[in-house]
Write a protein that holds these residues in place. Structure first.
Motif, PDB file in Angstrom:
ATOM      1  N   TRP A   1      -1.875   6.882   6.408  1.00  0.00           N
ATOM      2  CA  TRP A   1      -1.038   8.012   6.822  1.00  0.00           C
ATOM      3  C   TRP A   1      -0.528   7.729   8.223  1.00  0.00           C
ATOM      4  CZ3 TRP A   1      -3.312  13.516   8.104  1.00  0.00           C
ATOM      5  CH2 TRP A   1      -2.267  14.427   8.286  1.00  0.00           C
TER       6      TRP A   1
ATOM      7  N   LYS B   1       0.815  -1.213   0.000  1.00  0.00           N
ATOM      8  CA  LYS B   1       0.000   0.000   0.000  1.00  0.00           C
ATOM      9  C   LYS B   1       0.858   1.277   0.000  1.00  0.00           C
ATOM     10  CE  LYS B   1      -3.950  -2.128   0.110  1.00  0.00           C
ATOM     11  NZ  LYS B   1      -3.482  -3.503  -0.096  1.00  0.00           N
ATOM     12  N   LYS B   2       0.250   2.369  -0.477  1.00  0.00           N
ATOM     13  CA  LYS B   2       0.877   3.684  -0.448  1.00  0.00           C
ATOM     14  C   LYS B   2       0.617   4.319   0.920  1.00  0.00           C
ATOM     15  CE  LYS B   2       0.485   4.715  -5.397  1.00  0.00           C
ATOM     16  NZ  LYS B   2      -0.094   5.648  -6.402  1.00  0.00           N
TER      17      LYS B   2
ATOM     18  N   GLN C   1       5.302   7.072   0.852  1.00  0.00           N
ATOM     19  CA  GLN C   1       5.147   8.372   0.193  1.00  0.00           C
ATOM     20  C   GLN C   1       5.686   9.414   1.172  1.00  0.00           C
ATOM     21  OE1 GLN C   1       3.548   8.206  -3.117  1.00  0.00           O
ATOM     22  NE2 GLN C   1       4.071   6.097  -2.526  1.00  0.00           N
TER      23      GLN C   1
ATOM     24  N   ILE D   1       6.184  -2.050   1.121  1.00  0.00           N
ATOM     25  CA  ILE D   1       5.160  -1.012   0.989  1.00  0.00           C
ATOM     26  C   ILE D   1       5.635   0.034  -0.026  1.00  0.00           C
ATOM     27  CG2 ILE D   1       4.363  -1.331   3.360  1.00  0.00           C
ATOM     28  CD1 ILE D   1       5.824   1.386   3.968  1.00  0.00           C
ATOM     29  N   GLN D   2       4.792   1.008  -0.281  1.00  0.00           N
ATOM     30  CA  GLN D   2       5.151   2.137  -1.136  1.00  0.00           C
ATOM     31  C   GLN D   2       5.139   3.408  -0.292  1.00  0.00           C
ATOM     32  OE1 GLN D   2       3.204   2.215  -5.149  1.00  0.00           O
ATOM     33  NE2 GLN D   2       2.056   0.441  -4.364  1.00  0.00           N
TER      34      GLN D   2
ATOM     35  N   ALA E   1       1.605   7.497   3.486  1.00  0.00           N
ATOM     36  CA  ALA E   1       2.221   8.807   3.670  1.00  0.00           C
ATOM     37  C   ALA E   1       2.958   8.843   5.002  1.00  0.00           C
ATOM     38  CB  ALA E   1       1.162   9.907   3.630  1.00  0.00           C
TER      39      ALA E   1
ATOM     40  N   THR F   1      -5.261   9.770  -2.501  1.00  0.00           N
ATOM     41  CA  THR F   1      -4.117   9.297  -3.297  1.00  0.00           C
ATOM     42  C   THR F   1      -3.149   8.441  -2.492  1.00  0.00           C
ATOM     43  OG1 THR F   1      -2.904  11.359  -2.883  1.00  0.00           O
ATOM     44  CG2 THR F   1      -4.264  11.248  -4.871  1.00  0.00           C
ATOM     45  N   VAL F   2      -3.392   8.285  -1.189  1.00  0.00           N
ATOM     46  CA  VAL F   2      -2.618   7.344  -0.377  1.00  0.00           C
ATOM     47  C   VAL F   2      -3.601   6.444   0.365  1.00  0.00           C
ATOM     48  CG1 VAL F   2      -0.612   8.858  -0.101  1.00  0.00           C
ATOM     49  CG2 VAL F   2      -2.473   8.943   1.593  1.00  0.00           C
ATOM     50  N   ASP F   3      -3.119   5.268   0.749  1.00  0.00           N
ATOM     51  CA  ASP F   3      -3.981   4.299   1.432  1.00  0.00           C
ATOM     52  C   ASP F   3      -3.981   4.467   2.944  1.00  0.00           C
ATOM     53  OD1 ASP F   3      -4.663   2.667  -0.960  1.00  0.00           O
ATOM     54  OD2 ASP F   3      -2.491   2.320  -0.980  1.00  0.00           O
TER      55      ASP F   3
END
Length: 321
Positions: free
Chosen positions: A182, A132-133, A163, A160-161, A135, A178-180
């Protein structure tokens, strides 16, 4: 790229320091100026709320930063003398061989640290973060929180990705979908929950040590020692005041930051912190964090956290109570 970042940090600090400053009462022309790096709902607001901002025989100026890493960049660059950060920025700064000294420590409630997801998210456990993205502010306390959560699930950062976004940009990405997830700290945790209906996937319990630090430039510690000691004493007293005056602190916090009062009220329990001495347990806990980052290849190995600690102000903790 690195030079451009440093230039931006210096420009930000210079602009903030050039703005109308807070004079700590009674300071005369030519006296010492203590340049403080600050963050949202930070030292300036707290000292003001506790009635401890004025009356020092030196001048205080405040420069605002988005998080700990750029604040420590400014200390290393000589743009500010001292400032408060979370438990992770000093590790990244030390790994970069920055000119810093950790001069005071504080402990706070770890539930304010959180990995949050949107209200409509299908993620229900930390294990769901794979791929997942997410932040996160690089080098911040939330960076270590995320690392700890992943490690407990047998995951790596490469799973993970990440950000890498500062809080304001991360909030925009989170609210914009835009992110999954935070990974964040107070007051942003309460802001995400109350204003954006975020759900807490996991908080800091069992993952983070709850430590925060005041970090200074070695030169400031030596050439402005009396001002540093006085400032740290005032700050410790202000933190003790906040522990027993949460409603008053939350009211000033909201006014100073522009946060809705309900956000400040919700965040204050997790945001107040108790002054503690920098002892072996503190150093060991931070060393373990540094080792964990090094194991992931996120910082170079071999960092000795104790080399960046200055314990000469430990006696302030007892004096502040």
């Amino acid at each position: 790229m690195k030079r451009a970042l440093l230039a931006a940090v210096l420009l930000l600090a210079a602009a903030a320091c050039g703005a109308p400053s807070t004079d700590a009462g009674g300071a005369s022309e030519g006296t010492i100026t203590l340049r403080v790096g600050d963050q949202k709902a930070g030292s300036q607001a707290l000292l003001k709320a506790a009635g401890l901002l004025d009356g020092a025989p030196y001048k205080i100026t405040f420069a605002q930063f988005t998080s700990g890493p750029p604040l420590l960049e400014a200390i290393n660059a000589g743009a500010v003398d001292i400032g408060g950060v979370g438990n992770t920025p000093p590790i990244f700064a030390a790994a970069a061989d920055s000119k810093i000294k950790i001069v005071a420590a504080y402990k706070q409630n770890v539930t304010g640290a959180a990995v949050v997801v949107p209200a409509n998210s299908t993620l229900t456990s930390p294990a769901d973060l794979r791929g997942k993205k997410i932040a996160v502010a690089k080098g911040s306390s939330s960076h270590h929180h995320l690392l700890s959560v992943l490690k407990k699930e047998g995951l790596k950062f490469s799973d993970i990705q990440p950000q890498y976004l500062q809080p304001a940009d991360a909030l925009a990405a989170f609210s914009g979908g835009t992110v999954d997830a935070w990974t964040i700290w107070e007051p942003f945790t309460s802001q995400a929950i109350l204003q954006h209906k975020a759900k807490v996937l996991v908080d800091g319990t069992g993952y983070v040590n709850g430590l925060n630090f005041t970090v200074a430039a070695p030169e400031a510690v030596e050439t402005k020692a009396d001002a540093v000691r006085d400032y740290l004493t005032r700050l410790a007293k202000a933190r003790e005041w906040a522990l027993t005056h949460k409603p008053e602190w939350a009211k000033v916090w909201a006014a100073e930051t522009g946060l809705p009062q309900e956000v400040a009220d919700a965040a204050v329990d997790n945001a107040v912190s108790s002054p503690i001495v920098i002892d072996d347990a503190v150093v060991t806990s931070e060393q373990e964090m540094a080792d964990a980052f090094a194991a992931e290849g996120l910082i170079p190995g071999g960092l000795k956290f104790a080399d960046f600690v200055d314990q000469r102000f430990n006696d302030i903790v007892g004096a502040a109570r």
